[in-house]
Design an enzyme around this catalytic site. Structure first.
Site, PDB file in Angstrom:
ATOM      1  N   LYS A 111       0.857  -1.186   0.000  1.00 55.69           N
ATOM      2  CA  LYS A 111       0.000   0.000   0.000  1.00 55.69           C
ATOM      3  C   LYS A 111       0.890   1.231   0.000  1.00 55.69           C
ATOM      4  O   LYS A 111       1.702   1.419   0.911  1.00 55.69           O
ATOM      5  CB  LYS A 111      -0.908  -0.024   1.221  1.00 55.69           C
ATOM      6  CG  LYS A 111      -1.751   1.232   1.344  1.00 55.69           C
ATOM      7  CD  LYS A 111      -2.778   1.120   2.441  1.00 55.69           C
ATOM      8  CE  LYS A 111      -3.543   2.411   2.584  1.00 55.69           C
ATOM      9  NZ  LYS A 111      -4.570   2.338   3.619  1.00 55.69           N
TER      10      LYS A 111
ATOM     11  N   LYS B 186      -2.150  -1.499  -3.881  1.00 57.08           N
ATOM     12  CA  LYS B 186      -3.043  -0.338  -3.807  1.00 57.08           C
ATOM     13  C   LYS B 186      -2.233   0.930  -3.895  1.00 57.08           C
ATOM     14  O   LYS B 186      -1.228   1.041  -3.178  1.00 57.08           O
ATOM     15  CB  LYS B 186      -3.774  -0.408  -2.469  1.00 57.08           C
ATOM     16  CG  LYS B 186      -4.712   0.727  -2.200  1.00 57.08           C
ATOM     17  CD  LYS B 186      -5.249   0.597  -0.816  1.00 57.08           C
ATOM     18  CE  LYS B 186      -6.055   1.839  -0.508  1.00 57.08           C
ATOM     19  NZ  LYS B 186      -6.399   1.934   0.880  1.00 57.08           N
TER      20      LYS B 186
HETATM   21  C1  PBG Z   1      -7.152   3.628   5.541  1.00 61.98           C
HETATM   22  C2  PBG Z   1      -7.603   3.342   4.169  1.00 61.98           C
HETATM   23  C3  PBG Z   1      -7.478   4.235   3.109  1.00 61.98           C
HETATM   24  C4  PBG Z   1      -8.061   3.623   2.014  1.00 61.98           C
HETATM   25  C5  PBG Z   1      -8.525   2.370   2.405  1.00 61.98           C
HETATM   26  N1  PBG Z   1      -8.227   2.204   3.750  1.00 61.98           N
HETATM   27  C6  PBG Z   1      -6.938   5.612   3.069  1.00 61.98           C
HETATM   28  C7  PBG Z   1      -5.634   5.908   3.620  1.00 61.98           C
HETATM   29  O1  PBG Z   1      -4.770   5.062   3.773  1.00 61.98           O
HETATM   30  O2  PBG Z   1      -5.442   7.078   3.927  1.00 61.98           O
HETATM   31  C8  PBG Z   1      -8.149   4.281   0.671  1.00 61.98           C
HETATM   32  C9  PBG Z   1      -9.152   3.783  -0.275  1.00 61.98           C
HETATM   33  C10 PBG Z   1      -9.463   4.705  -1.388  1.00 61.98           C
HETATM   34  O3  PBG Z   1      -8.831   5.755  -1.615  1.00 61.98           O
HETATM   35  O4  PBG Z   1     -10.397   4.364  -2.130  1.00 61.98           O
HETATM   36  N2  PBG Z   1      -6.854   2.585   6.353  1.00 61.98           N
END
Ligand code: PBG
Length: 332
Positions: free
Chosen positions: A199, A253
């Protein structure tokens, strides 16, 4: 011998739809999709998320209606993200471990009404902390090991409520192992873990933070725990560790800006690799389409297909219901 013209005319296999269908290498099916949904307290809610046209925050009752549609169209699973009331956000993220929190009540209701629809949840503290970080802040730093113990309790809390797939999205080191250990210890042998393994600290999450209400609170950025967009070797190390720690599936992601990572991961490991078409990817397509610059559904499908072509086994996309409802894709 390399193919030569005119013995070989590649346009022969493109000349009409039936032959294109026969030779197509990659397919996108409803079976490939997980639909992320936002949930809020209340009744009868359908709150539009301004930065994500077509995406709403649902209360539990309306969420069940939407989830029923998804199930009836063959979408295998949904992923729940809560918009937590400001008053419930605390430094120690206590609400994350409350057995009666919004996420647990959503899981219970969904599993009761739609037992054959998979339910996934996020294991991370950002909806529950006033600063919007995914972990516990100590002296201005996200403390890895303190966070692990809260994540462990949060994961068990969600598993007890009946969650099928836990999605640790926090990027703390060691979290998958801690969660797997806790699950085994409490007899949750069949709870799946899809780790947000690679991520990235991405600008593409902006609209999501709007949807869950953490946008204006986020102090600083998430670069000390989410990955540097420059690195792919590191993504493979993250994935390898998560597999060893007990992940059943891993995720990359965002999706489209990281197709190379999806490709490398799927070539390297024999584990299902998923991708998340995140909020910013979705919002960009919608915004360009709203200006009349691109065809929304065509670009959405092409974007999702590219993830499959890169090696993604499945995809989390906010457009799952729309695509299935319009029969732009079908279940196998
Ligand atoms: C946070 C989380 C995020 C997303 C999924 N879980 C945002 C972040 O890490 O700030 C993002 C998903 C998206 O942008 O569609 N645990």
């Amino acid at each position: 011998m390399p193919p030569v013209f005119p013995t070989t005319r590649l346009r022969r296999t493109r000349q009409n739809q039936w032959i294109r269908r026969l030779v197509s290498e990659t397919t996108l099916k409803v079976d490939d999709l997980i639909w992320p949904v936002f949930v809020v307290e209340g009744k009868g809610q359908c709150q539009p998320v301004p930065s994500m046209p077509g995406v709403y925050r649902w209360s539990i009752d309306t969420l069940v209606e939407q989830a029923t549609k998804a199930r009836d169209l063959g979408i295998p699973a949904i992923a729940i993200f809560p918009n937590i009331e400001e008053g419930k956000k605390t430094e120690k993220a206590q609400e994350a471990t409350n057995p009666d929190n919004l996420v647990c009540r959503s899981i219970e209701k969904l599993k009761k009404n739609l037992p054959d629809l998979g339910v996934m949840t996020d294991v991370a503290l950002d909806p529950y902390t006033p600063h919007g970080h995914d972990g516990i802040l100590i002296d201005g730093h996200i403390d890895n090991d303190t966070t692990l113990s809260v994540l462990r309790a949060q994961a068990l809390n969600q598993a007890k409520a009946g969650c099928d797939i836990l999605g640790p999205s926090d990027m703390m080191d060691g979290r998958v192992g801690v969660i797997r250990d806790a699950l085994e210890g409490k007899g949750f042998k069949n709870t799946l873990i899809m780790s947000y393994a690679a991520k990235y600290a991405s600008g593409f999450y902006g609209p999501f933070r709007d949807a869950v209400g953490s946008k204006n609170q986020l102090a600083g950025d998430k670069k000390t725990y989410q990955q540097d967009p420059a690195n792919t070797d590191e993504a493979l190390r993250e994935i390898q560790m998560d597999i060893q720690e007990g992940a059943d599936m891993v995720m990359v992601k965002p999706g489209l800006p990281y197709l190379d990572v999806i490709h490398r991961a799927s070539q390297t490991f024999n584990i299902p690799v998923f991708a998340y078409q995140v909020s910013g990817e979705y919002a960009m397509i919608c915004a360009a389409a709203d200006n009349g610059w691109i065809n929304r559904d065509q670009v959405m499908l092409e974007s999702l297909l590219s993830i499959k072509r890169a090696g993604g086994r499945g995809i989390l996309t906010y457009d799952a219901l729309n695509l299935a409802e319009k029969k732009l894709i079908t279940a196998a």
